[in-house]
Design a protein around this motif. Structure first.
Motif, PDB file in Angstrom:
ATOM      1  N   ARG A   7       3.155  -1.572  -7.302  1.00  0.00           N
ATOM      2  CA  ARG A   7       4.550  -1.299  -7.633  1.00  0.00           C
ATOM      3  C   ARG A   7       5.415  -2.270  -6.839  1.00  0.00           C
ATOM      4  NH1 ARG A   7       5.867   3.437 -10.512  1.00  0.00           N
ATOM      5  NH2 ARG A   7       7.978   2.607 -10.346  1.00  0.00           N
ATOM      6  N   GLU A   8       6.254  -3.006  -7.589  1.00  0.00           N
ATOM      7  CA  GLU A   8       7.112  -3.981  -6.910  1.00  0.00           C
ATOM      8  C   GLU A   8       8.226  -3.256  -6.169  1.00  0.00           C
ATOM      9  OE1 GLU A   8       6.338  -7.070  -6.721  1.00  0.00           O
ATOM     10  OE2 GLU A   8       4.628  -6.868  -8.072  1.00  0.00           O
ATOM     11  N   SER A   9       8.744  -3.916  -5.133  1.00  0.00           N
ATOM     12  CA  SER A   9       9.814  -3.306  -4.334  1.00  0.00           C
ATOM     13  C   SER A   9      11.111  -3.317  -5.104  1.00  0.00           C
ATOM     14  CB  SER A   9       9.985  -4.060  -3.023  1.00  0.00           C
ATOM     15  OG  SER A   9      10.314  -5.411  -3.281  1.00  0.00           O
ATOM     16  N   LEU A  44       0.829  -1.202   0.000  1.00  0.00           N
ATOM     17  CA  LEU A  44       0.000   0.000   0.000  1.00  0.00           C
ATOM     18  C   LEU A  44       0.866   1.256   0.000  1.00  0.00           C
ATOM     19  CD1 LEU A  44      -2.767   1.330   0.188  1.00  0.00           C
ATOM     20  CD2 LEU A  44      -2.643   1.115   2.687  1.00  0.00           C
ATOM     21  N   THR A  45       1.951   1.233   0.772  1.00  0.00           N
ATOM     22  CA  THR A  45       2.848   2.393   0.834  1.00  0.00           C
ATOM     23  C   THR A  45       3.438   2.694  -0.533  1.00  0.00           C
ATOM     24  OG1 THR A  45       3.389   1.843   3.124  1.00  0.00           O
ATOM     25  CG2 THR A  45       4.857   3.361   1.975  1.00  0.00           C
ATOM     26  N   ARG A  46       3.927   1.662  -1.207  1.00  0.00           N
ATOM     27  CA  ARG A  46       4.516   1.881  -2.539  1.00  0.00           C
ATOM     28  C   ARG A  46       3.477   2.381  -3.526  1.00  0.00           C
ATOM     29  NH1 ARG A  46       7.150  -3.070  -1.299  1.00  0.00           N
ATOM     30  NH2 ARG A  46       5.665  -4.189  -2.636  1.00  0.00           N
ATOM     31  N   ALA A  47       2.260   1.824  -3.466  1.00  0.00           N
ATOM     32  CA  ALA A  47       1.204   2.231  -4.398  1.00  0.00           C
ATOM     33  C   ALA A  47       0.851   3.709  -4.221  1.00  0.00           C
ATOM     34  CB  ALA A  47      -0.029   1.363  -4.189  1.00  0.00           C
ATOM     35  N   ILE A  48       0.692   4.152  -2.967  1.00  0.00           N
ATOM     36  CA  ILE A  48       0.343   5.562  -2.738  1.00  0.00           C
ATOM     37  C   ILE A  48       1.517   6.468  -3.094  1.00  0.00           C
ATOM     38  CG2 ILE A  48      -0.291   7.257  -0.978  1.00  0.00           C
ATOM     39  CD1 ILE A  48      -1.855   5.090   0.438  1.00  0.00           C
TER      40      ILE A  48
END
Length: 378
Positions: A376-378, A319-323
């Motif tokens: 979004r992948e890490s 969720l953090t990466r997506a936002i």
């Protein structure tokens, strides 16, 4: 050395600023041939339209001049009255003709280049009296073009005049058999049409001169590559200054962003690389808003401020990466993440109630369903 010389060649098209500056100095394309053609064509058309009225006025003036009685001749006041009446008659007949020529002279001169009022164009330039500059102008492309136009005008106008005269010979011969007044009107008609045809022949010269004047004007305004670079620096600013301004703007944005972290409801983390601070007020907001976000060092700074002000930290990597990648600062989160963020906020609110002694401790945050287009992948 050769490279340096070639770099000084004026090969670049003039910029908008260069054209505007030249215009302010009175440098615009003008075609004298267009102005001359417009005036002569207008005069010819006006002569055809108002010719009969002019002829009638001239006839009235002549009749009035030779119709004075003996008493009027010996009256000192009458010649003055006669002169005034004839002047009025001539003025009434000539005013429409002169107005047409006035409008034509203005339109013909502003048709190419537009209207321009500039005091700089009439200022004296000492370069004009420089003998070397004068020699350069004498043997320039523009002088060659002026010579070509002079020869072309002579040939074209002379050729058209010869054709007109050749075709008019039979009519001129027939005039000898006509009444005097009829012959005069016939001659005026031939002159008017001949004038129109001669003026029309200048259209060819103007059609050649207009593109040349535009080309010559643009050629004179061409710039070297260095001039283009210098102008860009003057208008847009030096690159190092712009870079420093961007750095200062970025620092101000970062400081303002960090000041908003204590007001956030939650900071979600990756947990090591990303941090996003979210705020939601049901009374004033339609959806949660990103008040701060950062990666690596900035992410650690956001977490540090959040801990210092008791803002809850929640580890939600997807969720953090997506936002982080799909919402900027002061923007609402994407609609596809509403449910996931609502679960995070519900968890935070329950945790706050538990810490104040109300309710049970919330369980583990469930896995979130992140839409594929927002992942979004890490």
């Amino acid at each position: 050395m050769a490279e340096n010389d070639s770099s000084q060649e004026k090969t670049e098209e003039p910029t908008g600023r260069k054209i505007q500056k030249a215009r302010e100095e009175g440098q615009i394309p003008r075609s004298k041939e267009l102005g001359t053609m417009t005036i002569l064509m207008s005069a010819a058309v006006a002569f055809l339209v108002f010719g009969p009225a002019l002829g009638g006025s001239l006839e009235n003036i002549l009749k009035y001049s030779f119709s004075m009685t003996r008493d009027e001749i010996f009256d000192p006041a009458m010649p003055v009255l006669h002169l005034g009446a004839m002047a009025m008659e001539a003025a009434v007949a000539l005013i429409p003709f002169m107005l047409i020529l006035l409008v034509a002279s203005i339109l013909g001169n502003i048709a190419l280049g537009g209207m321009l009022i500039s005091g700089k164009s009439v200022m004296p330039k000492f370069s004009r009296i420089n003998p070397l500059e004068g020699l350069k102008r004498m043997f320039s492309l523009k002088s060659l073009m002026e010579l070509f136009k002079a020869i072309a005008k002579t040939l074209v106008v002379g050729g058209v005049g010869w054709l007109i005269l050749t075709n008019a010979v039979p009519n001129l011969q027939d005039m000898t058999k006509q009444d005097a007044m009829v012959s005069i009107w016939h001659a005026l008609e031939i002159m008017a049409w001949s004038f129109l045809f001669l003026a029309s022949s200048l259209i060819l010269i103007a059609m050649v001169d207009i593109p040349f004047q535009i080309y010559d004007h643009t050629k004179n305004l061409k710039m070297t590559k260095q001039e283009v670079k210098d102008e860009f620096k003057d208008t847009e600013g030096k690159p190092e200054v712009k870079r420093r301004v961007r750095e200062l703007q970025y620092q101000m944005t970062q400081r303002r962003m960090l000041q908003e972290v204590p007001k956030a409801d939650v900071v979600i983390t990756n947990p090591t690389h990303y941090s996003v601070a979210l705020k939601y007020d049901a009374k004033t907001m339609d959806a949660p808003v990103v008040v701060a976000k950062g990666v690596d060092h900035m992410a650690m700074k956001i977490r540090e401020i959040a801990r210092a002000h008791d803002v809850e930290l929640v580890e939600t990597p997807p969720l953090t990466r997506a936002i982080y990648y799909h919402a900027d600062i002061d923007e609402e989160i994407p609609s596809g993440l509403y449910l996931a963020v609502a679960q995070v906020l519900a968890y935070v609110f329950q945790l706050r109630r538990f810490r104040r002694g109300f309710g049970k401790r919330p369980g583990k945050i469930p896995d979130f369903d992140i839409p594929s287009h927002l992942r979004r992948e890490s």
